[in-house]
Design a protein around this motif. Structure first.
Motif, PDB file in Angstrom:
ATOM      1  N   ASP A 240      66.995 106.806 -17.007  1.00 16.19           N
ATOM      2  CA  ASP A 240      68.225 107.445 -16.549  1.00 16.19           C
ATOM      3  C   ASP A 240      69.371 106.449 -16.709  1.00 16.19           C
ATOM      4  N   ILE A 241      70.582 106.882 -16.417  1.00 15.11           N
ATOM      5  CA  ILE A 241      71.736 105.991 -16.372  1.00 15.11           C
ATOM      6  C   ILE A 241      72.455 106.223 -15.047  1.00 15.11           C
ATOM      7  N   PRO A 242      73.221 105.248 -14.560  1.00 11.27           N
ATOM      8  CA  PRO A 242      73.899 105.410 -13.267  1.00 11.27           C
ATOM      9  C   PRO A 242      74.831 106.618 -13.252  1.00 11.27           C
ATOM     10  N   PHE A 243      75.049 107.161 -12.049  1.00 15.06           N
ATOM     11  CA  PHE A 243      75.895 108.337 -11.886  1.00 15.06           C
ATOM     12  C   PHE A 243      77.290 108.108 -12.455  1.00 15.06           C
ATOM     13  N   SER A 244      77.845 106.907 -12.240  1.00 14.81           N
ATOM     14  CA  SER A 244      79.198 106.629 -12.724  1.00 14.81           C
ATOM     15  C   SER A 244      79.275 106.753 -14.244  1.00 14.81           C
ATOM     16  N   LYS A 248      81.382 109.473 -16.476  1.00 18.79           N
ATOM     17  CA  LYS A 248      82.282 109.012 -17.537  1.00 18.79           C
ATOM     18  C   LYS A 248      82.007 109.771 -18.839  1.00 18.79           C
ATOM     19  N   ASN A 249      80.707 109.992 -19.139  1.00 18.81           N
ATOM     20  CA  ASN A 249      80.347 110.721 -20.357  1.00 18.81           C
ATOM     21  C   ASN A 249      80.839 112.163 -20.302  1.00 18.81           C
ATOM     22  N   GLU A 250      80.738 112.797 -19.119  1.00 19.60           N
ATOM     23  CA  GLU A 250      81.202 114.182 -18.971  1.00 19.60           C
ATOM     24  C   GLU A 250      82.717 114.266 -19.164  1.00 19.60           C
ATOM     25  N   ILE A 251      83.441 113.281 -18.620  1.00 22.02           N
ATOM     26  CA  ILE A 251      84.899 113.262 -18.776  1.00 22.02           C
ATOM     27  C   ILE A 251      85.262 113.051 -20.246  1.00 22.02           C
ATOM     28  N   ARG A 252      84.526 112.166 -20.912  1.00 22.17           N
ATOM     29  CA  ARG A 252      84.756 111.923 -22.341  1.00 22.17           C
ATOM     30  C   ARG A 252      84.534 113.205 -23.139  1.00 22.17           C
ATOM     31  N   ASN A 253      83.515 113.984 -22.757  1.00 18.04           N
ATOM     32  CA  ASN A 253      83.220 115.245 -23.460  1.00 18.04           C
ATOM     33  C   ASN A 253      84.340 116.280 -23.305  1.00 18.04           C
ATOM     34  N   GLN A 254      85.214 116.071 -22.315  1.00 18.85           N
ATOM     35  CA  GLN A 254      86.366 116.959 -22.132  1.00 18.85           C
ATOM     36  C   GLN A 254      87.570 116.512 -22.966  1.00 18.85           C
ATOM     37  N   GLY A 255      87.352 115.499 -23.809  1.00 19.78           N
ATOM     38  CA  GLY A 255      88.421 115.021 -24.684  1.00 19.78           C
ATOM     39  C   GLY A 255      89.352 114.022 -24.042  1.00 19.78           C
ATOM     40  N   ILE A 256      88.930 113.431 -22.940  1.00 19.19           N
ATOM     41  CA  ILE A 256      89.770 112.455 -22.227  1.00 19.19           C
ATOM     42  C   ILE A 256      89.290 111.046 -22.563  1.00 19.19           C
ATOM     43  N   ASP A 257      90.241 110.176 -22.874  1.00 21.77           N
ATOM     44  CA  ASP A 257      89.890 108.785 -23.160  1.00 21.77           C
ATOM     45  C   ASP A 257      89.453 108.082 -21.875  1.00 21.77           C
ATOM     46  N   VAL A 258      88.283 107.489 -21.902  1.00 23.97           N
ATOM     47  CA  VAL A 258      87.766 106.748 -20.731  1.00 23.97           C
ATOM     48  C   VAL A 258      87.466 105.316 -21.165  1.00 23.97           C
ATOM     49  N   PRO A 259      87.406 104.399 -20.220  1.00 24.89           N
ATOM     50  CA  PRO A 259      87.115 102.998 -20.576  1.00 24.89           C
ATOM     51  C   PRO A 259      85.771 102.868 -21.281  1.00 24.89           C
ATOM     52  N   GLN A 260      85.700 101.989 -22.256  1.00 17.31           N
ATOM     53  CA  GLN A 260      84.449 101.757 -22.982  1.00 17.31           C
ATOM     54  C   GLN A 260      83.464 100.953 -22.146  1.00 17.31           C
ATOM     55  N   GLU A 261      84.001 100.035 -21.317  1.00 18.98           N
ATOM     56  CA  GLU A 261      83.111  99.167 -20.549  1.00 18.98           C
ATOM     57  C   GLU A 261      82.418  99.947 -19.433  1.00 18.98           C
ATOM     58  N   LEU A 263      81.394 101.028 -15.818  1.00 21.27           N
ATOM     59  CA  LEU A 263      82.085 101.041 -14.528  1.00 21.27           C
ATOM     60  C   LEU A 263      81.088 101.345 -13.416  1.00 21.27           C
ATOM     61  N   THR A 264      81.116 100.558 -12.349  1.00 26.06           N
ATOM     62  CA  THR A 264      80.360 100.888 -11.152  1.00 26.06           C
ATOM     63  C   THR A 264      80.990 102.120 -10.513  1.00 26.06           C
ATOM     64  N   GLU A 265      80.353 102.637  -9.450  1.00 21.68           N
ATOM     65  CA  GLU A 265      80.939 103.802  -8.768  1.00 21.68           C
ATOM     66  C   GLU A 265      82.330 103.464  -8.239  1.00 21.68           C
ATOM     67  N   LYS A 266      82.476 102.269  -7.666  1.00 22.33           N
ATOM     68  CA  LYS A 266      83.790 101.854  -7.165  1.00 22.33           C
ATOM     69  C   LYS A 266      84.785 101.743  -8.315  1.00 22.33           C
ATOM     70  N   GLY A 267      84.333 101.157  -9.435  1.00 18.82           N
ATOM     71  CA  GLY A 267      85.211 101.026 -10.595  1.00 18.82           C
ATOM     72  C   GLY A 267      85.632 102.381 -11.136  1.00 18.82           C
ATOM     73  N   MET A 268      84.686 103.349 -11.094  1.00 17.03           N
ATOM     74  CA  MET A 268      84.985 104.694 -11.572  1.00 17.03           C
ATOM     75  C   MET A 268      85.995 105.377 -10.656  1.00 17.03           C
ATOM     76  N   VAL A 269      85.837 105.210  -9.350  1.00 18.56           N
ATOM     77  CA  VAL A 269      86.779 105.790  -8.386  1.00 18.56           C
ATOM     78  C   VAL A 269      88.177 105.203  -8.596  1.00 18.56           C
ATOM     79  N   ASP A 270      88.248 103.876  -8.777  1.00 16.32           N
ATOM     80  CA  ASP A 270      89.540 103.217  -8.991  1.00 16.32           C
ATOM     81  C   ASP A 270      90.208 103.745 -10.259  1.00 16.32           C
ATOM     82  N   TRP A 271      89.411 103.896 -11.336  1.00 12.93           N
ATOM     83  CA  TRP A 271      89.983 104.382 -12.603  1.00 12.93           C
ATOM     84  C   TRP A 271      90.468 105.819 -12.455  1.00 12.93           C
TER      85      TRP A 271
END
Length: 279
Positions: A240-244, A248-261, A263-271
């Motif tokens: 599996d991969i972490p929830f964050s 991020k992959n689901e957001i990318r699939n919506q055509g939105i640019d997301v960070p390549q690096e 992100l932890t859950e906290k990092g994802m919330v901050d972004w």
């Protein structure tokens, strides 16, 4: 350069009646005080690795050194004093009539003086938040409490290494979170070297380093951020991969640019907060 706490060279192991090796020519070094997570699909060889380090299995080839001493039949018992193992089912580790007696059992086997034993048992149970349950029967505890007691029994022995072999897999999410937080605290406070054999990707993401084993081969050894950037490859390997990272992959699939690096859950919330504030 400081000598590794665990040094594994060209390690191979094969179970009887099996055609392929469970582990094949594995090389690995773990520093003193490090928290290493070992992940892999069922049958990948990760639990076999834990048993080899503790001398429960004999390798086909290769060597294992613990604190600079090579693991052999003559050094096995002294080396085991440096290693504490916490297994998937804590019920299999209980032998005492109550919690206090259970934690004292290993110390009695090592001939620790009674006065010292009493202090160590209280300190270990206090560290895991279970001193108030010292007179309780282990069978009457919750799953998370049982795992805390099993962990107390290990840390009372004051090993240099703690191996968690799927130790959180039978717990509910809250119990799992509590045990992981406890391991983090003990790793920082006491400087234990921790090896976490786990299916729990969120647990692995908190380690300082992650090793991926696939069909007996060590396929990656890196920081969590680097390992979990290989999201698709990990899924193909049955992991599996972490929830964050999933989010991020689901957001990318919506055509939105997301960070390549990674992100932890906290990092994802901050972004996400920054992204929404720009809208």
């Amino acid at each position: 350069m400081e000598e590794p706490m665990i040094e594994i060279s060209d390690l191979s192991f094969q179970y009887p009646q099996q055609e392929s090796e469970a582990l094949s020519h594995l090389n690995l070094a773990v520093a003193a005080g490090e928290w290493l997570a070992v992940i892999g699909h069922n049958g990948s060889g990760k639990s076999t690795l834990a048993k080899l380090i503790d001398g429960l299995l004999i390798p086909k080839t290769g060597t294992i050194k613990i604190a600079g001493v090579q693991l052999t039949s003559s050094t096995l018992w002294n080396i085991r004093k440096n290693i504490g193992m916490v297994f998937q089912n804590p019920d299999n580790q209980f032998v005492g009539a109550n919690v206090e007696e259970d934690v004292a059992f290993g110390l009695e086997n090592q001939g620790v003086p009674r006065e010292t034993m009493i202090k160590r048992v209280e300190a270990a149970l206090t560290d895991v938040g279970m001193w108030d349950f010292a007179q309780h029967e282990p069978a009457r505890l919750s799953g998370g409490q049982k795992q805390r007691v099993a962990l107390a029994g290990v840390i009372a022995l004051q090993p240099k290494i703690i191996i968690m072999d799927e130790a959180t897999s039978m717990l509910d999410p809250e119990g799992r979170k509590e045990i992981i937080q406890l391991i983090q605290n003990l790793n920082k406070k006491n400087g234990f070297t921790v090896i976490s054999i786990t299916h729990d990707i969120e647990e692995a993401s908190l380690a300082q380093r992650v090793v991926v084993i696939d069909d007996g081969l060590l396929v990656q050894d890196d920081k969590p951020a680097k390992v979990f950037q290989r999201g698709a490859a990990l899924i193909e390997s049955g992991l599996d991969i972490p929830f964050s990272e999933k989010l991020k992959n689901e957001i990318r699939n919506q055509g939105i640019d997301v960070p390549q690096e990674y992100l932890t859950e906290k990092g994802m919330v901050d972004w996400l907060c920054q992204f929404i504030s720009k809208k």
